[in-house]
Design a protein around this motif. Sequence first.
Motif, PDB file in Angstrom:
ATOM      1  N   ALA A 356      33.720  51.883  37.996  1.00 59.29           N
ATOM      2  CA  ALA A 356      32.369  51.533  37.563  1.00 59.29           C
ATOM      3  C   ALA A 356      31.509  52.781  37.655  1.00 59.29           C
ATOM      4  O   ALA A 356      31.429  53.401  38.718  1.00 59.29           O
ATOM      5  CB  ALA A 356      31.801  50.426  38.438  1.00 59.29           C
ATOM      6  N   ARG A 357      30.878  53.140  36.567  1.00 62.02           N
ATOM      7  CA  ARG A 357      30.040  54.346  36.560  1.00 62.02           C
ATOM      8  C   ARG A 357      28.782  54.069  35.740  1.00 62.02           C
ATOM      9  O   ARG A 357      28.873  53.550  34.618  1.00 62.02           O
ATOM     10  CB  ARG A 357      30.789  55.539  35.978  1.00 62.02           C
ATOM     11  CG  ARG A 357      29.947  56.817  35.888  1.00 62.02           C
ATOM     12  CD  ARG A 357      30.767  58.004  35.435  1.00 62.02           C
ATOM     13  NE  ARG A 357      31.702  58.434  36.446  1.00 62.02           N
ATOM     14  CZ  ARG A 357      31.413  59.285  37.427  1.00 62.02           C
ATOM     15  NH1 ARG A 357      30.190  59.790  37.510  1.00 62.02           N
ATOM     16  NH2 ARG A 357      32.328  59.628  38.303  1.00 62.02           N
ATOM     17  N   CYS A 358      27.647  54.440  36.329  1.00 66.02           N
ATOM     18  CA  CYS A 358      26.376  54.312  35.632  1.00 66.02           C
ATOM     19  C   CYS A 358      25.963  55.677  35.097  1.00 66.02           C
ATOM     20  O   CYS A 358      25.790  56.635  35.861  1.00 66.02           O
ATOM     21  CB  CYS A 358      25.301  53.769  36.571  1.00 66.02           C
ATOM     22  SG  CYS A 358      23.707  53.522  35.743  1.00 66.02           S
ATOM     23  N   ALA A 382      30.274  46.391  47.027  1.00 66.46           N
ATOM     24  CA  ALA A 382      30.363  47.852  46.965  1.00 66.46           C
ATOM     25  C   ALA A 382      29.091  48.368  46.322  1.00 66.46           C
ATOM     26  O   ALA A 382      28.427  47.658  45.553  1.00 66.46           O
ATOM     27  CB  ALA A 382      31.581  48.301  46.163  1.00 66.46           C
ATOM     28  N   SER A 383      28.734  49.625  46.645  1.00 66.17           N
ATOM     29  CA  SER A 383      27.543  50.230  46.053  1.00 66.17           C
ATOM     30  C   SER A 383      27.640  51.735  46.136  1.00 66.17           C
ATOM     31  O   SER A 383      28.453  52.288  46.881  1.00 66.17           O
ATOM     32  CB  SER A 383      26.269  49.749  46.764  1.00 66.17           C
ATOM     33  OG  SER A 383      26.229  50.217  48.097  1.00 66.17           O
ATOM     34  N   SER A 392      25.542  57.217  39.472  1.00 57.67           N
ATOM     35  CA  SER A 392      26.309  56.470  40.474  1.00 57.67           C
ATOM     36  C   SER A 392      27.681  56.090  39.945  1.00 57.67           C
ATOM     37  O   SER A 392      27.855  55.853  38.743  1.00 57.67           O
ATOM     38  CB  SER A 392      25.552  55.194  40.867  1.00 57.67           C
ATOM     39  OG  SER A 392      24.249  55.512  41.311  1.00 57.67           O
ATOM     40  N   ALA A 393      28.640  56.001  40.867  1.00 59.37           N
ATOM     41  CA  ALA A 393      29.995  55.605  40.481  1.00 59.37           C
ATOM     42  C   ALA A 393      30.781  55.169  41.707  1.00 59.37           C
ATOM     43  O   ALA A 393      30.541  55.652  42.816  1.00 59.37           O
ATOM     44  CB  ALA A 393      30.706  56.755  39.784  1.00 59.37           C
ATOM     45  N   PHE A 394      31.711  54.245  41.512  1.00 50.17           N
ATOM     46  CA  PHE A 394      32.654  53.857  42.556  1.00 50.17           C
ATOM     47  C   PHE A 394      33.831  53.146  41.908  1.00 50.17           C
ATOM     48  O   PHE A 394      33.783  52.772  40.729  1.00 50.17           O
ATOM     49  CB  PHE A 394      32.008  52.964  43.630  1.00 50.17           C
ATOM     50  CG  PHE A 394      31.275  51.756  43.100  1.00 50.17           C
ATOM     51  CD1 PHE A 394      31.958  50.634  42.660  1.00 50.17           C
ATOM     52  CD2 PHE A 394      29.885  51.752  43.040  1.00 50.17           C
ATOM     53  CE1 PHE A 394      31.282  49.525  42.177  1.00 50.17           C
ATOM     54  CE2 PHE A 394      29.201  50.648  42.563  1.00 50.17           C
ATOM     55  CZ  PHE A 394      29.898  49.525  42.125  1.00 50.17           C
ATOM     56  N   ARG A 395      34.881  52.963  42.693  1.00 48.99           N
ATOM     57  CA  ARG A 395      36.055  52.208  42.248  1.00 48.99           C
ATOM     58  C   ARG A 395      36.048  50.862  42.948  1.00 48.99           C
ATOM     59  O   ARG A 395      35.763  50.783  44.148  1.00 48.99           O
ATOM     60  CB  ARG A 395      37.335  52.975  42.560  1.00 48.99           C
ATOM     61  CG  ARG A 395      38.616  52.254  42.154  1.00 48.99           C
ATOM     62  CD  ARG A 395      39.781  53.206  42.108  1.00 48.99           C
ATOM     63  NE  ARG A 395      39.577  54.192  41.054  1.00 48.99           N
ATOM     64  CZ  ARG A 395      40.382  55.233  40.833  1.00 48.99           C
ATOM     65  NH1 ARG A 395      41.436  55.418  41.609  1.00 48.99           N
ATOM     66  NH2 ARG A 395      40.131  56.076  39.854  1.00 48.99           N
ATOM     67  N   LEU A 396      36.363  49.825  42.202  1.00 48.84           N
ATOM     68  CA  LEU A 396      36.343  48.484  42.782  1.00 48.84           C
ATOM     69  C   LEU A 396      37.662  47.765  42.505  1.00 48.84           C
ATOM     70  O   LEU A 396      38.322  48.019  41.480  1.00 48.84           O
ATOM     71  CB  LEU A 396      35.163  47.680  42.242  1.00 48.84           C
ATOM     72  CG  LEU A 396      35.122  47.373  40.743  1.00 48.84           C
ATOM     73  CD1 LEU A 396      35.825  46.048  40.417  1.00 48.84           C
ATOM     74  CD2 LEU A 396      33.684  47.310  40.243  1.00 48.84           C
ATOM     75  N   THR A 397      38.022  46.927  43.444  1.00 48.09           N
ATOM     76  CA  THR A 397      39.189  46.055  43.302  1.00 48.09           C
ATOM     77  C   THR A 397      38.725  44.605  43.370  1.00 48.09           C
ATOM     78  O   THR A 397      38.039  44.211  44.322  1.00 48.09           O
ATOM     79  CB  THR A 397      40.216  46.326  44.409  1.00 48.09           C
ATOM     80  OG1 THR A 397      40.630  47.691  44.348  1.00 48.09           O
ATOM     81  CG2 THR A 397      41.436  45.424  44.256  1.00 48.09           C
TER      82      THR A 397
END
Length: 846
Positions: A356-358, A382-383, A392-397
């Motif tokens: 997820a990337r904004c 997650a945040s 902003s960005a992160f990996r989510l499961t």
Amino acid sequence: MTFRILTSLCVLGGFACDPTFAASPSLGVIQPRGAQRGTEAVLTFAGARLTDAQEVLAYYPGITVKKLEVVNDATLKVMVAIAPDCRLGEHAFRVRTASGVSEVRTFWVGALPVVEEVEPNSEFDKPQPIPLNVTVHGVVQAEDQDFYVVECKKGQRLSVEVEGMRLGVAFFDPYVAILDAKRFELATGDDSPIAQQDGGCSVVIPADGKYVVQIRESAYGGNGGCQYRLHVGNFPRPTAVVPAGGKPGEELELTFLGDPSGPIKQKVKLPADDGNGTWRMHCQTPEGVSPTGFRFRLVDAPNVFESAGNNAAATASPGAAVPPGPAPAAFNGVIAAAGEVDFFKFAGKKGQVFDARCYARALGSPLDPVLYFGNAAGAALASNDDAGGPDSAFRLTVPEDGVYTLWVHDHLRKGGPDYFYRVELTPVAPSISTTIPRVDGNNPANQDRQTITVPKGGRYASLLIANRAEFGGPLVMGLGQLPPGVTLAADQMDPGLNVVPAVFEATPAAVPGGFLTTITATHADPMVKVPSKTAFDAAFVVSQPGQTVYTRHNTDRTAIAVAEAAPYSIDVIEPKVPLVQNGVLNLRIVAKRAEGFKGPITVFPLWTPPGLGIQGSAVIPPEATECVLPMNAAPTAAPRKWKTAVTAVADAGKGPVWTSSQLFTLEVAAPLVTMTMERPAVEQGQTTQLFCKVAVVTPFEGKAKVTIYGLPAKVATQAMELTKDTKEIAFPIVADKTSPVGKHGGIFAQVVIDRGGELITGNVGGTELRIDVPLPPKVAAVAPPMPNPAATTPPPMPMTNQPPPKRLTRLEQLRLEQEEREKAAAAGGAPAPKKEEPKKEEPPKK
């Protein structure tokens, strides 16, 4: 069509017979800094070593070189034709000469005709008259400000935008303003998210009349290098676009926001590729086209748009036409007011993994986004705030099957009509990014040796980098295209490495020429397909100190060229023996010189394999033909064979000429001999022995020379020899009366084995030496009366072959020494020294 200027050369034995040889060119700047599309322009390419220029290499279509004229060694005149449909913005070029390829430099293409600044125009009451819809080429001098006046009608849009810092000539932070006849500011512009330090502004004209456009340096600085291209007209100038991306090749309707006339709708056909991030989306209306385009995402994911009232999880915008819709998707919207939060929802399945990337600041939005992932009720799982920048960005499961939410707001809870964003939720996908590393990591503006120039009949070496993402495994490196007569030699890139040395070699018959090409990286298993892209970053304006890059240009290719023969070549005498762990080796480099070339040649290791150390450079002196590069291996260096090369540079009279050795093999091996050293002790002015147990790991012929290093001052020993059958060796240790008292570590042995005339040199063992003050002299005693010899003569001893006295162990030596000291102390009345407990025998740490 590209014109080439060819010069006749007198060639003898593959080298030009003139003792002054050609060298790689340098390109400093292209003037003027821009021109209008659909016109022809004469450009001046300024640099150095340009006499043998043959071609201008253009990175993007739309600009054709019609004529190239060498004015002198530092100047080229280049006539270009700019197509009417040439893309707007920055274009990149290199100059190819008979001897190399220059740095990347850029030139700007605009939609408006160009007029030149005419001084004096530094006073508000005496502005320079210009028509609407022109681009002014000007310069801001120290404490200067330039004024221009235009005629406008009521209700007409007046837009101003400047290219200053982006021109890449100097550190120039421009400020622009639109003023009425009474000097009232209707609009101003300094920095902007879409154009960084370059400003712009727009206004709807309130009444017929004359309006003044002002430009200056924001702090009233400036100098002769502060050039600008000032666009003045009634063209649109939006500050946001929604959506900010789409699928490659699709038709899409966009909404541009932030223009003073209101939202602008525009239908576009998206390209199949974004040109490594250089493609831009421009707003176009019947009045004109915006000078600066938006960075635009091209991703194979459906667009989702925010719906009214999506400010809570319960009213989140659905992720597809049939809510809540599955991922992947791209969520687009605007944080239109302070405190606003936008929610989206999507359907997920247990175990799915997404990135997820904004995207906001990266696309020219003022939004500083904070991104969240949560369950259907809006409880955060997650945040992220910043991820390598304001975006902003992160990996989510996904934990379970169900509906999930994504939401975004500004970090400071700000908002506005142009606070646009794009959140991409995409599956994790493998990828490769390739490039050539900078040779000067401390200077981002240095582009040296990021191209490949191969001399006829010679070689050129370069490091090729491949950065893997989301996969592993060995890679095969190459180029998208090689010139005729050029071959590439490179080892397979190991899974644990991201770099591999490559040597390019041209036949003597290869024809000088060149082009732009990608660097390819493919998995060693042909069944594994991973997309790769080449990326280079050319920095133009860099702050000093701090190394902050203010202007840069990204390209997706490097240049490769065949050049005229170099005045020298080098070869590495490939070692026939290994470099052993914790050992050293001298690498021999031999040069061949062309007739007339006698200068020094500096050689450098192209690459140092893991666990090895190589001297940074060495010089083959003038008229000499050989030098060495000392090398060493750490004790933990992995035993294996590596492929690498040595590069070389020499000034043949005009500048640097680079070449390289062949790709040679360097073997790292375990030591042939190891040693375990005992810890000796000696008194000042006395002697002892350093006993070593020898283990021959790999048998060898002949004798090995063993030398002890690291002994303290005024302590001597001698070199010894051993063979493959030696089990133990003892070195005599002689201490001077003034040798330093105490424990001295860092003592080791160096074993040198001659194998066919080449030396295998390894450092083994490790111990410490203790030096003591001598024992006090013994007290003299009265001799007892002598017995009668006749009465006390013992019978004769039988003759026997007695074995030599047994060598004492270290523990036995310490005990004996302590007994001697105690006896001496008792005889002299002094207290005995404290008994020293013997230590367990361990090799000292290195």
